[in-house]
Design a protein around this motif. Structure first.
Motif, PDB file in Angstrom:
ATOM      1  N   ASP A  31      26.062  53.099  72.304  1.00 22.40           N
ATOM      2  CA  ASP A  31      26.852  51.964  72.777  1.00 22.40           C
ATOM      3  C   ASP A  31      27.734  52.340  73.963  1.00 22.40           C
ATOM      4  O   ASP A  31      28.078  51.487  74.777  1.00 22.40           O
ATOM      5  CB  ASP A  31      27.750  51.421  71.655  1.00 22.40           C
ATOM      6  N   MET A  32      28.109  53.608  74.068  1.00 15.80           N
ATOM      7  CA  MET A  32      29.022  54.053  75.125  1.00 15.80           C
ATOM      8  C   MET A  32      28.298  54.531  76.382  1.00 15.80           C
ATOM      9  O   MET A  32      28.941  54.877  77.361  1.00 15.80           O
ATOM     10  CB  MET A  32      29.942  55.163  74.603  1.00 15.80           C
ATOM     11  N   THR A  33      26.967  54.548  76.345  1.00 16.63           N
ATOM     12  CA  THR A  33      26.228  55.059  77.507  1.00 16.63           C
ATOM     13  C   THR A  33      25.897  53.987  78.530  1.00 16.63           C
ATOM     14  O   THR A  33      25.487  54.311  79.636  1.00 16.63           O
ATOM     15  CB  THR A  33      24.918  55.753  77.068  1.00 16.63           C
TER      16      THR A  33
ATOM     17  N   HIS B 110      38.484  52.673  79.832  1.00 19.27           N
ATOM     18  CA  HIS B 110      37.533  53.696  80.279  1.00 19.27           C
ATOM     19  C   HIS B 110      36.724  53.165  81.449  1.00 19.27           C
ATOM     20  O   HIS B 110      36.732  51.975  81.736  1.00 19.27           O
ATOM     21  CB  HIS B 110      36.588  54.073  79.127  1.00 19.27           C
ATOM     22  N   SER B 111      36.010  54.061  82.085  1.00 19.22           N
ATOM     23  CA  SER B 111      35.084  53.696  83.161  1.00 19.22           C
ATOM     24  C   SER B 111      33.666  53.844  82.632  1.00 19.22           C
ATOM     25  O   SER B 111      33.306  54.888  82.076  1.00 19.22           O
ATOM     26  CB  SER B 111      35.278  54.621  84.360  1.00 19.22           C
ATOM     27  N   TRP B 112      32.865  52.807  82.829  1.00 19.34           N
ATOM     28  CA  TRP B 112      31.479  52.875  82.384  1.00 19.34           C
ATOM     29  C   TRP B 112      30.695  53.924  83.166  1.00 19.34           C
ATOM     30  O   TRP B 112      29.630  54.359  82.724  1.00 19.34           O
ATOM     31  CB  TRP B 112      30.804  51.501  82.492  1.00 19.34           C
ATOM     32  N   ALA B 113      31.194  54.368  84.309  1.00 24.00           N
ATOM     33  CA  ALA B 113      30.496  55.379  85.104  1.00 24.00           C
ATOM     34  C   ALA B 113      30.673  56.789  84.540  1.00 24.00           C
ATOM     35  O   ALA B 113      29.955  57.703  84.941  1.00 24.00           O
ATOM     36  CB  ALA B 113      30.989  55.333  86.550  1.00 24.00           C
ATOM     37  N   ASP B 114      31.605  56.954  83.608  1.00 23.53           N
ATOM     38  CA  ASP B 114      31.833  58.283  83.031  1.00 23.53           C
ATOM     39  C   ASP B 114      30.883  58.546  81.861  1.00 23.53           C
ATOM     40  O   ASP B 114      30.268  57.622  81.316  1.00 23.53           O
ATOM     41  CB  ASP B 114      33.293  58.428  82.607  1.00 23.53           C
ATOM     42  N   ASP B 115      30.789  59.795  81.471  1.00 24.96           N
ATOM     43  CA  ASP B 115      29.855  60.266  80.454  1.00 24.96           C
ATOM     44  C   ASP B 115      30.067  59.574  79.102  1.00 24.96           C
ATOM     45  O   ASP B 115      31.095  59.754  78.453  1.00 24.96           O
ATOM     46  CB  ASP B 115      30.018  61.779  80.307  1.00 24.96           C
ATOM     47  N   GLY B 116      29.077  58.788  78.692  1.00 29.44           N
ATOM     48  CA  GLY B 116      29.174  58.027  77.447  1.00 29.44           C
ATOM     49  C   GLY B 116      29.283  58.897  76.214  1.00 29.44           C
ATOM     50  O   GLY B 116      30.047  58.593  75.295  1.00 29.44           O
ATOM     51  N   ALA B 117      28.528  59.974  76.169  1.00 30.64           N
ATOM     52  CA  ALA B 117      28.572  60.854  74.999  1.00 30.64           C
ATOM     53  C   ALA B 117      29.949  61.491  74.866  1.00 30.64           C
ATOM     54  O   ALA B 117      30.499  61.575  73.755  1.00 30.64           O
ATOM     55  CB  ALA B 117      27.487  61.926  75.101  1.00 30.64           C
TER      56      ALA B 117
ATOM     57  N   ASP C 289      39.520  52.773  58.456  1.00 31.81           N
ATOM     58  CA  ASP C 289      38.653  52.591  59.617  1.00 31.81           C
ATOM     59  C   ASP C 289      39.450  51.905  60.726  1.00 31.81           C
ATOM     60  O   ASP C 289      39.676  50.698  60.659  1.00 31.81           O
ATOM     61  CB  ASP C 289      37.443  51.734  59.228  1.00 31.81           C
ATOM     62  N   PRO C 290      39.907  52.663  61.718  1.00 28.76           N
ATOM     63  CA  PRO C 290      40.705  52.051  62.794  1.00 28.76           C
ATOM     64  C   PRO C 290      39.938  50.937  63.507  1.00 28.76           C
ATOM     65  O   PRO C 290      38.728  51.017  63.689  1.00 28.76           O
ATOM     66  CB  PRO C 290      40.973  53.211  63.754  1.00 28.76           C
ATOM     67  N   LEU C 291      40.668  49.913  63.907  1.00 26.92           N
ATOM     68  CA  LEU C 291      40.105  48.831  64.704  1.00 26.92           C
ATOM     69  C   LEU C 291      40.378  49.117  66.167  1.00 26.92           C
ATOM     70  O   LEU C 291      41.475  49.565  66.523  1.00 26.92           O
ATOM     71  CB  LEU C 291      40.739  47.496  64.318  1.00 26.92           C
ATOM     72  N   ILE C 292      39.374  48.852  67.016  1.00 24.82           N
ATOM     73  CA  ILE C 292      39.539  49.054  68.452  1.00 24.82           C
ATOM     74  C   ILE C 292      39.199  47.773  69.194  1.00 24.82           C
ATOM     75  O   ILE C 292      38.459  46.924  68.697  1.00 24.82           O
ATOM     76  CB  ILE C 292      38.672  50.219  68.995  1.00 24.82           C
ATOM     77  N   TRP C 293      39.780  47.663  70.388  1.00 24.86           N
ATOM     78  CA  TRP C 293      39.383  46.617  71.330  1.00 24.86           C
ATOM     79  C   TRP C 293      38.611  47.344  72.414  1.00 24.86           C
ATOM     80  O   TRP C 293      39.141  48.187  73.128  1.00 24.86           O
ATOM     81  CB  TRP C 293      40.590  45.888  71.918  1.00 24.86           C
ATOM     82  N   LEU C 294      37.330  47.039  72.521  1.00 22.46           N
ATOM     83  CA  LEU C 294      36.433  47.625  73.522  1.00 22.46           C
ATOM     84  C   LEU C 294      35.798  46.475  74.271  1.00 22.46           C
ATOM     85  O   LEU C 294      35.246  45.550  73.654  1.00 22.46           O
ATOM     86  CB  LEU C 294      35.366  48.486  72.834  1.00 22.46           C
ATOM     87  N   ASP C 295      35.852  46.523  75.586  1.00 23.80           N
ATOM     88  CA  ASP C 295      35.426  45.400  76.419  1.00 23.80           C
ATOM     89  C   ASP C 295      34.084  44.797  76.022  1.00 23.80           C
ATOM     90  O   ASP C 295      34.005  43.609  75.729  1.00 23.80           O
ATOM     91  CB  ASP C 295      35.453  45.770  77.906  1.00 23.80           C
ATOM     92  N   LYS C 296      33.027  45.574  76.011  1.00 19.78           N
ATOM     93  CA  LYS C 296      31.715  44.971  75.772  1.00 19.78           C
ATOM     94  C   LYS C 296      31.514  44.529  74.330  1.00 19.78           C
ATOM     95  O   LYS C 296      30.610  43.755  74.051  1.00 19.78           O
ATOM     96  CB  LYS C 296      30.597  45.885  76.228  1.00 19.78           C
TER      97      LYS C 296
END
Length: 175
Positions: free
Chosen positions: A30-32, A57-64, A85-92
């Motif tokens: 999901d992060m790649t 974060h920047s999508w251009a940076d290393d997803g792994a 289980d922490p909740l996060i807000w992630l753009d996509k």
């Protein structure tokens, strides 16, 4: 930043659109890519203040590398906040990817509400982070919305010194 409406209107609309993703639902793949990987279906409506971290974060940076650092932060959050289980807000994940441009704009206008609705700002700082205008805007908005510097958790990727990179930030050259 809120689309020209009143603060009260922005708060109401942002609160209604606020979603979160359980960190356990995030996969390395999901992060790649910034492409839709079905994460929105794994999110749920959230209350302001109930989300552990807004992920910047920047999508251009290393997803792994981002995935590994985010899960390390999640381990700390589970210990420190006593969370399962922490909740996060992630753009996509939290912005539905197949909605109309008007609906996406409404989510962008709600950014200040989304940022202030999270207990911390989790910065995944890779080589391109400080050159991305949107990343710097997220930092700025978090602080302007009352976020304290102590609530910003910077996780550097690949030996990047984000403080040096941000000191060199030039909006005219940002991407």
């Amino acid at each position: 930043l809120v689309g020209g409406g009143s603060a009260a209107e922005a708060l109401a609309k942002g609160t209604a659109r606020f979603r979160a993703l359980p960190l356990s639902q995030l996969r390395a793949d999901d992060m790649t890519t910034n492409q839709d990987t079905g994460l929105y279906l794994k999110t749920a409506e959230a209350s302001l203040g109930a989300v552990s971290g807004f992920v910047s974060h920047s999508w251009a940076d290393d997803g792994a590398a981002k995935f590994i650092q985010l899960h390390a932060w999640g381990h700390e959050a589970r210990r420190g906040e006593g969370l399962k289980d922490p909740l996060i807000w992630l753009d996509k994940a939290c912005i539905k990817q197949d909605q109309s441009d008007e609906e996406k704009q409404a989510d962008i206008n709600a950014l200040p509400v989304f940022l202030s609705g999270c207990r911390s700002l989790v910065v995944l700082a890779g080589p391109t982070y400080a050159s991305r205008l949107w990343c710097v805007v997220e930092l700025f908005v978090f602080l302007k919305m009352g976020g304290e510097k102590e609530r910003i958790r910077v996780l550097e990727l690949g030996g990047v010194d984000v403080r040096v990179a941000l000191n060199r930030f030039d909006a005219a050259r940002a991407k």
